[in-house]
Scaffold this active site. Structure first.
Site, PDB file in Angstrom:
ATOM      1  N   ARG A  30       0.830  -1.209   0.000  1.00 34.25           N
ATOM      2  CA  ARG A  30       0.000   0.000   0.000  1.00 34.25           C
ATOM      3  C   ARG A  30       0.866   1.261   0.000  1.00 34.25           C
ATOM      4  O   ARG A  30       1.877   1.323   0.724  1.00 34.25           O
ATOM      5  CB  ARG A  30      -0.942  -0.006   1.213  1.00 34.25           C
ATOM      6  CG  ARG A  30      -1.939  -1.129   1.116  1.00 34.25           C
ATOM      7  CD  ARG A  30      -3.026  -1.097   2.159  1.00 34.25           C
ATOM      8  NE  ARG A  30      -3.658  -2.407   2.214  1.00 34.25           N
ATOM      9  CZ  ARG A  30      -4.532  -2.878   1.318  1.00 34.25           C
ATOM     10  NH1 ARG A  30      -4.922  -2.106   0.322  1.00 34.25           N
ATOM     11  NH2 ARG A  30      -5.022  -4.102   1.423  1.00 34.25           N
ATOM     12  N   ILE A  32       2.085   4.859   0.950  1.00 37.78           N
ATOM     13  CA  ILE A  32       1.984   5.562   2.240  1.00 37.78           C
ATOM     14  C   ILE A  32       1.162   6.855   2.145  1.00 37.78           C
ATOM     15  O   ILE A  32       0.723   7.378   3.151  1.00 37.78           O
ATOM     16  CB  ILE A  32       3.352   5.945   2.895  1.00 37.78           C
ATOM     17  CG1 ILE A  32       4.399   6.311   1.875  1.00 37.78           C
ATOM     18  CG2 ILE A  32       3.821   4.898   3.863  1.00 37.78           C
ATOM     19  CD1 ILE A  32       5.610   6.985   2.506  1.00 37.78           C
ATOM     20  N   ASN A  86       4.296   6.868 -13.482  1.00 32.73           N
ATOM     21  CA  ASN A  86       5.011   8.128 -13.695  1.00 32.73           C
ATOM     22  C   ASN A  86       6.419   7.736 -14.132  1.00 32.73           C
ATOM     23  O   ASN A  86       7.152   7.112 -13.369  1.00 32.73           O
ATOM     24  CB  ASN A  86       5.052   8.946 -12.398  1.00 32.73           C
ATOM     25  CG  ASN A  86       3.669   9.369 -11.957  1.00 32.73           C
ATOM     26  OD1 ASN A  86       2.827   9.694 -12.786  1.00 32.73           O
ATOM     27  ND2 ASN A  86       3.414   9.354 -10.654  1.00 32.73           N
ATOM     28  N   HIS A  99       7.322   1.239 -10.751  1.00 27.74           N
ATOM     29  CA  HIS A  99       6.127   0.905  -9.966  1.00 27.74           C
ATOM     30  C   HIS A  99       4.879   1.315 -10.718  1.00 27.74           C
ATOM     31  O   HIS A  99       4.831   2.370 -11.347  1.00 27.74           O
ATOM     32  CB  HIS A  99       6.167   1.562  -8.574  1.00 27.74           C
ATOM     33  CG  HIS A  99       6.503   3.011  -8.595  1.00 27.74           C
ATOM     34  ND1 HIS A  99       7.774   3.486  -8.789  1.00 27.74           N
ATOM     35  CD2 HIS A  99       5.718   4.107  -8.447  1.00 27.74           C
ATOM     36  CE1 HIS A  99       7.768   4.804  -8.752  1.00 27.74           C
ATOM     37  NE2 HIS A  99       6.527   5.213  -8.556  1.00 27.74           N
ATOM     38  N   HIS A 101       1.082   2.278 -10.194  1.00 30.43           N
ATOM     39  CA  HIS A 101       0.077   2.699  -9.200  1.00 30.43           C
ATOM     40  C   HIS A 101      -1.247   2.045  -9.587  1.00 30.43           C
ATOM     41  O   HIS A 101      -1.700   2.181 -10.736  1.00 30.43           O
ATOM     42  CB  HIS A 101      -0.113   4.218  -9.237  1.00 30.43           C
ATOM     43  CG  HIS A 101       1.084   5.027  -8.846  1.00 30.43           C
ATOM     44  ND1 HIS A 101       1.228   5.589  -7.590  1.00 30.43           N
ATOM     45  CD2 HIS A 101       2.194   5.391  -9.535  1.00 30.43           C
ATOM     46  CE1 HIS A 101       2.361   6.275  -7.538  1.00 30.43           C
ATOM     47  NE2 HIS A 101       2.972   6.168  -8.704  1.00 30.43           N
TER      48      HIS A 101
END
Ligand code: AMP
Length: 113
Positions: A30, A32, A86, A99, A101
């Site tokens: 998750r 932060i 991104n 990563h 999202h």
């Protein structure tokens, strides 16, 4: 693995995280600073700084297969969810370990930026 990478430390469980999913190639936890009810980061276990550095399309298959399982597990399958990346500083990438999202669990803004 890269010693000074926060996401590598999270994968190695040297830094804490709220783990959502793990398999041999993919890790998910998750965010932060969640942007919605569910905000999960799905990452390859291999340290790859940006999507520009991805050399094998296998990575995408592994990630999207994990995302599908996570969406079901988190109850986002029906309502839908956003997957975004991104890539690079102009796009706002702040952690240089690829990563994805995964954002959802409620109605989210239709604006991409
Ligand atoms: P980006 O701006 O696309 O590079 O996204 C990086 C994301 O990582 C941000 O949404 C941060 O809130 C998130 N983040 C940074 N450090 C951590 C951490 N230790 N645990 C969970 N999420 C983190």
């Amino acid at each position: 693995m890269k010693d000074d990478c926060i996401f590598c430390k999270i994968i190695k469980k040297e830094s804490p995280s709220n783990i959502v999913y793990e398999d041999s190639n993919v890790f998910a936890f998750r965010d932060i600073q969640p942007q919605a009810k569910h905000h999960i980061l799905v990452i390859p276990k291999k340290h790859i700084p940006t999507i520009t550095d991805i050399e094998s399309n296998d990575v995408y298959g592994q990630i999207f297969s994990a995302i599908k399982k996570i969406a079901k597990q988190e109850g986002m399958e029906k309502g839908g969810y956003r997957v975004c990346i991104n890539n690079g500083p102009d796009a706002g990438q702040t952690v240089f370990h690829v990563h994805f999202h995964v954002i959802g669990g409620e109605k989210i803004s239709d604006k991409m930026a």
